[in-house]
Write a protein that holds these residues in place. Sequence first.
Motif, short mmCIF file in Angstrom:
data_model
loop_
_atom_site.label_atom_id
_atom_site.label_comp_id
_atom_site.label_asym_id
_atom_site.label_seq_id
_atom_site.Cartn_x
_atom_site.Cartn_y
_atom_site.Cartn_z
N ASP A 138 0.90 -1.21 0.19
CA ASP A 138 0.06 -0.10 0.17
C ASP A 138 0.82 1.23 -0.16
O ASP A 138 0.32 2.35 -0.28
CB ASP A 138 -1.20 0.10 1.18
N THR A 139 2.23 1.37 0.40
CA THR A 139 3.04 2.59 0.30
C THR A 139 3.29 2.98 -1.07
O THR A 139 3.79 3.92 -1.27
CB THR A 139 4.26 2.34 1.11
N ARG A 170 -5.16 -0.97 5.85
CA ARG A 170 -5.91 0.59 6.05
C ARG A 170 -7.08 0.33 5.37
O ARG A 170 -7.60 -0.46 4.35
CB ARG A 170 -4.87 1.53 5.49
N SER A 171 -7.98 1.53 5.62
CA SER A 171 -9.22 1.61 5.15
C SER A 171 -9.23 2.18 3.70
O SER A 171 -8.08 2.91 3.49
CB SER A 171 -10.27 2.39 5.89
N PHE A 203 -12.83 5.55 -10.83
CA PHE A 203 -12.20 4.19 -11.01
C PHE A 203 -12.68 3.51 -9.68
O PHE A 203 -13.05 4.15 -8.64
CB PHE A 203 -10.55 4.17 -11.02
N ASN A 204 -12.58 2.16 -9.33
CA ASN A 204 -12.95 1.43 -8.19
C ASN A 204 -11.52 1.20 -7.30
O ASN A 204 -10.40 1.03 -7.98
CB ASN A 204 -13.45 -0.02 -8.69
N LEU A 205 -11.77 1.35 -6.06
CA LEU A 205 -10.76 0.80 -5.27
C LEU A 205 -11.28 -0.32 -4.39
O LEU A 205 -12.11 -0.16 -3.57
CB LEU A 205 -10.36 1.96 -4.51
N ALA A 206 -10.42 -1.20 -4.61
CA ALA A 206 -10.79 -2.48 -3.76
C ALA A 206 -9.64 -3.07 -2.80
O ALA A 206 -8.49 -2.70 -3.02
CB ALA A 206 -11.06 -3.72 -4.42
N VAL A 207 -9.78 -3.06 -1.56
CA VAL A 207 -8.73 -3.52 -0.51
C VAL A 207 -9.08 -4.90 -0.09
O VAL A 207 -9.79 -5.54 0.17
CB VAL A 207 -8.82 -2.63 0.75
N VAL A 208 -7.63 -5.68 -0.33
CA VAL A 208 -7.41 -7.23 0.30
C VAL A 208 -7.00 -6.84 1.63
O VAL A 208 -5.74 -6.53 1.89
CB VAL A 208 -6.62 -7.79 -0.80
N LYS A 209 -7.52 -7.07 2.79
CA LYS A 209 -7.14 -6.71 4.09
C LYS A 209 -5.71 -7.68 4.28
O LYS A 209 -5.69 -9.03 4.20
CB LYS A 209 -7.97 -6.99 5.26
N GLU A 217 5.80 4.02 6.46
CA GLU A 217 5.62 5.18 5.75
C GLU A 217 4.15 5.81 5.56
O GLU A 217 3.98 7.05 5.36
CB GLU A 217 6.21 4.84 4.35
N GLU A 218 3.10 5.04 5.99
CA GLU A 218 1.70 5.37 5.67
C GLU A 218 1.56 6.23 6.78
O GLU A 218 0.72 7.40 6.72
CB GLU A 218 0.73 4.19 5.97
N ALA A 219 2.40 6.76 7.82
CA ALA A 219 1.94 7.53 9.04
C ALA A 219 2.50 9.04 8.52
O ALA A 219 2.46 9.87 9.33
CB ALA A 219 2.90 7.32 10.02
N PHE A 220 2.95 9.14 7.33
CA PHE A 220 3.43 10.39 6.92
C PHE A 220 2.72 10.97 5.47
O PHE A 220 2.34 10.18 4.73
CB PHE A 220 4.92 10.45 6.62
#
Lengths: 380, 339
Positions: free
Chosen positions: A87-88, A120-121, A136-142, A327-330
Amino acid sequence: MATGSVEIVYRGVFQKTLAKNICRGIVFAARKQGKVGIAFSRYSDSPERNGIPAKQFAVVADTDEEMEEYLSRYEPDSNDVTIVADDTLCKGIESWAWNGLQPVNRMLKAGGTLLVTSTRSANSLIRDIHRKGEPFNLAVVKGRASFSGMWVYRDDHTDMRLLGALAKVAPHIVTLDSIVAAINEPKKNDLKAASAKQAYDLVASTTVGANQGNDTVPFRFDLPGWRKMEECLVVGARKVKQEVPGWDGGYVPGRNPTYKKFTTRTLRPVINFDTCTKCTICWMQCPDTAFDITPDGYYDANMEACCGCGICEAVCPVANCVTMVNEEAFTDNQSQWRMWAKDKKTYAAWRVERISLPAVRSHGFQHLGQYAEEIANERR
Amino acid sequence: MQEAKEQASARDFTSPQVLEPWTGIKKVAHEEYYTSGHRTCQGCESAQMMRLLAKAAGPRTIVVGATGCMYVANTTYYSTPWVLPWMHTQLGSAGSAATGTAAGLRALMRKGKMDKEPINVIAVCGDGGGADMGLSAISAALQHTQYNLLVMLYDNESYANTDIQISGSSPYGVNTSFSPPGKLHRIMHKHWKKNTAPMLAVGHPDCRYVATVVASNAVDTLNKVRRALSIGGPTFLHSLNPCPKGWDYDPKYSQQIGELAVETGIWPLYEIEDRKLKMYGKSQHIASGVVKRKPVSEYLLRQGRFAHFTQEDIARVQARTDEMWEKWFLPGVIALSGA
């Protein structure tokens, strides 16, 4: 009569086997459905380097003729699905010099699906993904991004789950039945098939509207053609020092302006300047020359140059002085030292908040049996 | 200006630059001559070695590089992290390119087409380019004692740029693209690592300086480079560079893996100056018996390339390492023993 293409964006070497397994699954599943499939990696990403964003593609067509027609292009540039294995990468990717920062959804066709592995959500991911003119569509595989190395694979079924989810978001390319059939060949594996089916059931997709998302303009360069190059293809050398306002008495190396490398980063060092002893070891051991020497003699990791290897954390002799944070925290690449110099209390609070976020990442092989232990812990 | 030029021309340009050693980590110059923006792996110790090499050599230096990671990763489409002038040369020709560059500079200075001043000439090559293909060219370079040059072999124990194939420097039993462990044959690579630095030191009696280095020991490395450039004549450095991609380990451990290679005795650190051998750093403590060698398993089991090793394989590597320190004529260096 149709052609469908899937692009997999992943971390070079760390996720090479993962991406290969996904591509293979797609091609085998397509053949189960009587279609033709082909998979290949992007030539320009080779040789892959640890962490540097890379791409592989899988193309599925109903007939040989359609496949031939489709492949008469340099690379699939308009994909039905873009699988983002980490995800980063949503912050954008810079695979080579002069590429600039390319949005992760750049090669996604209008109405296509961005399929991301993340804890993440979707809303939190949209913050990072650059906006696009069309929806576009966003799909998340947890799940956590699955990283392993060149020789030992972390077989945590992330590849199977992404295949299952792909069948849900793009049934016109592969169906769940064909995916399961492909997984069970040559050897039946109920556990892997169950992982794919579970992901198929659980994956949720949301629509991202036109111009919704990260509104920063990605940096780009004008690639010089050969007519603009100097005689004998001489490349101008870098400067030994950059003059930076407010940095008198310090030292900032003259960096390569056309390749910044920071999209390679999945963890970033957060530095406690209050406990730093100026021992110089982080600066000395950094292969990317990422540390700027500040006017007061501290070492400030420059977030445009840092690729997040974590050597600074490993060599720092002071406990908890350098901490690698996901890195997601920034959301920016601001200088930590400037923040600290401006207001030490605010910086201390910011630092504590950041390092409280668990890194939840491993960058490959640390010891024998580690992947099995980690997978067992995750199941629990 | 005129005065400075006269001074420069008065200097003997055939003598090497004098680069005094740095007495501690805080004395090391800030200036970087190989900077950020190279497309190498996270935690790349070869890039770190280039950085140390350039930093130690200083601004009046020309670097020529044979094909390898440090060519491909550093020169992606019309861009570079080098501050120093750098030129690519073919895979096997690091030694010839260095000799040619040094000879060319001298001829231009002698003919007055260039300001007379000593300029460092460094050739870098990987283990494929240096220990395999370019060995004869390096040997020739070390015989040309009239030129001042340094050949630096950065050894990541495989052809890492083309995705990890066996080289002459690959260690016993290692997993590479050419030696994947299988069910029938677990160990596909049965050669021992080529002992390049001592071979060149012993075989070239006029070469005044040969040393082994590792980037994890940064200050010593910087000073070995400075010594090699100051002593005059052709010199050779062999550096072990842990490679997170091919050795398959978490990049944050690059420095630790380098340290472990020294502490387990697998990579001895020594310098041979005017035919006198001197161990340094932790290898000196090992050689003098002050410190015991760590078991090789601590080094091997941290790397995915040895993940297929059984206890038997580890014992074999341990036995060969013990032999190296206990039986060899010059412990850790020369693989000969008395009759």
